[in-house]
Design a protein around this motif. Structure first.
Motif, PDB file in Angstrom:
ATOM      1  N   ALA A 231      -4.264  -3.941  -0.028  1.00 14.03           N
ATOM      2  CA  ALA A 231      -3.101  -3.903   0.344  1.00 14.03           C
ATOM      3  C   ALA A 231      -2.047  -4.069  -1.098  1.00 14.03           C
ATOM      4  O   ALA A 231      -1.126  -3.450  -0.934  1.00 14.03           O
ATOM      5  CB  ALA A 231      -2.771  -5.350   1.142  1.00 14.03           C
ATOM      6  N   ALA A 232      -2.635  -4.997  -1.956  1.00 13.58           N
ATOM      7  CA  ALA A 232      -1.488  -4.975  -3.291  1.00 13.58           C
ATOM      8  C   ALA A 232      -1.827  -3.572  -3.835  1.00 13.58           C
ATOM      9  O   ALA A 232      -0.694  -3.267  -4.342  1.00 13.58           O
ATOM     10  CB  ALA A 232      -2.154  -5.821  -4.168  1.00 13.58           C
ATOM     11  N   ALA A 233      -2.764  -2.966  -3.997  1.00 12.19           N
ATOM     12  CA  ALA A 233      -2.912  -1.723  -4.774  1.00 12.19           C
ATOM     13  C   ALA A 233      -2.313  -0.470  -3.970  1.00 12.19           C
ATOM     14  O   ALA A 233      -1.820   0.316  -4.570  1.00 12.19           O
ATOM     15  CB  ALA A 233      -4.532  -1.303  -4.925  1.00 12.19           C
ATOM     16  N   LEU A 234      -2.257  -0.421  -2.527  1.00 14.32           N
ATOM     17  CA  LEU A 234      -1.532   0.407  -1.774  1.00 14.32           C
ATOM     18  C   LEU A 234      -0.006   0.359  -2.290  1.00 14.32           C
ATOM     19  O   LEU A 234       0.655   1.650  -2.529  1.00 14.32           O
ATOM     20  CB  LEU A 234      -1.941   0.192  -0.283  1.00 14.32           C
ATOM     21  CG  LEU A 234      -0.836   1.057   0.818  1.00 14.32           C
ATOM     22  CD1 LEU A 234      -1.110   2.438   0.632  1.00 14.32           C
ATOM     23  CD2 LEU A 234      -0.961   0.464   2.234  1.00 14.32           C
ATOM     24  N   VAL A 235       0.576  -0.657  -2.413  1.00 16.45           N
ATOM     25  CA  VAL A 235       1.866  -0.730  -2.511  1.00 16.45           C
ATOM     26  C   VAL A 235       2.055  -0.309  -3.959  1.00 16.45           C
ATOM     27  O   VAL A 235       3.029   0.580  -4.247  1.00 16.45           O
ATOM     28  CB  VAL A 235       2.524  -2.159  -2.528  1.00 16.45           C
ATOM     29  CG1 VAL A 235       3.952  -2.049  -2.783  1.00 16.45           C
ATOM     30  CG2 VAL A 235       2.548  -2.535  -0.925  1.00 16.45           C
TER      31      VAL A 235
END
Length: 248
Positions: A231-235
């Motif tokens: 989730a963090a890497a996607l953003v």
């Protein structure tokens, strides 16, 4: 870059102001890195203030120095908060916290869901919160963050789905076919990540009723800590095409 955190640093420090570092940061500075008088270090309050400091004296329990330069870094215009279920294996939750801090999240909310196995007592939770803060601080120091992520108090799932103040509230769900097509730039984003076994169908229905957007992280099922990191890497990955001010 070696970075030292001093949350108690006044916001109006000016060049020539004295500064003192003690506690765990002093131990790291003096005992681990063996800094000496005359050396220069970079200090932050974790809220964007950047101080270039000359060490004047290293004592037994604290270090005294003087501010040479001061600047303030603005926080990224995009912020990501991840509400992550507590996990059965504590090491997996620790791993998530470390990587989330490295990837630039602005906050983490420990969460208790219907399928959360680990539900420690208040006393044990207090000790865990201290360890988790230490993990996030160490990761933030390693990657040179001038804005520390906030570790929020634990919440039950029903409380987490009703959090407001976010532009996007997303719940990744393994049965979903909705791709994560949201535009994250310049927004406050909240992800809810479930435990081993995922969210129950009733919880997903409750999240939908509360206005959360259901999304998919792909066909394969990710471990809970991997989903939180994703989730963090996607953003972060989406923001790399834009101006640096939006980056995490």
């Amino acid at each position: 870059m070696e970075l030292f955190y001093l949350p108690s640093a006044p916001a109006d420090l000016a060049p020539s102001s004295p500064i003192e570092i003690d506690g765990a940061e002093f131990h790291h500075l003096a005992r681990v890195l063996r800094k000496r008088a005359g050396e220069h270090i970079t200090v932050t309050d974790g809220r964007g203030q950047r101080l270039e400091v000359e060490i004047r004296e290293v004592g037994k329990h604290s270090m005294e120095g003087v501010v040479l330069e001061r600047s303030v870094l603005e926080p990224p215009s995009t912020s990501v908060t991840v509400a992550m279920s507590l996990l059965k294996a504590p090491a997996r939750f620790d791993f998530f916290l470390e990587k989330a801090a490295e990837l630039g999240v602005s906050g983490v909310i420990p969460m208790i869901t219907r399928r959360t196995v680990s539900q420690p007592s208040r006393e044990r939770m207090g000790a865990r919160m201290e360890r988790w803060r230490s993990i996030m601080l160490s990761a933030s120091r390693q990657c040179g963050r001038f804005h520390l992520p906030e570790l929020h108090e634990p919440l039950a799932f029903g409380e987490a789905v009703r959090l407001d103040g976010y532009d996007l509230r997303l719940i990744p769900y393994e049965a979903s076919a909705e791709p994560p097509e949201a535009d994250f730039a310049g927004k406050k984003v909240l992800f809810l990540i479930g435990p081993e076994g995922g969210f129950s169908p009733e919880e997903v229905d409750e999240a939908r009723s509360a206005g959360l957007q259901e999304i998919s992280f792909g066909r394969t099922i990710l471990r809970a800590e991997s989903a939180g990191v994703f989730a963090a890497a996607l953003v972060r990955a989406r923001l790399l095409d834009g101006p640096p001010g939006r980056w995490l």
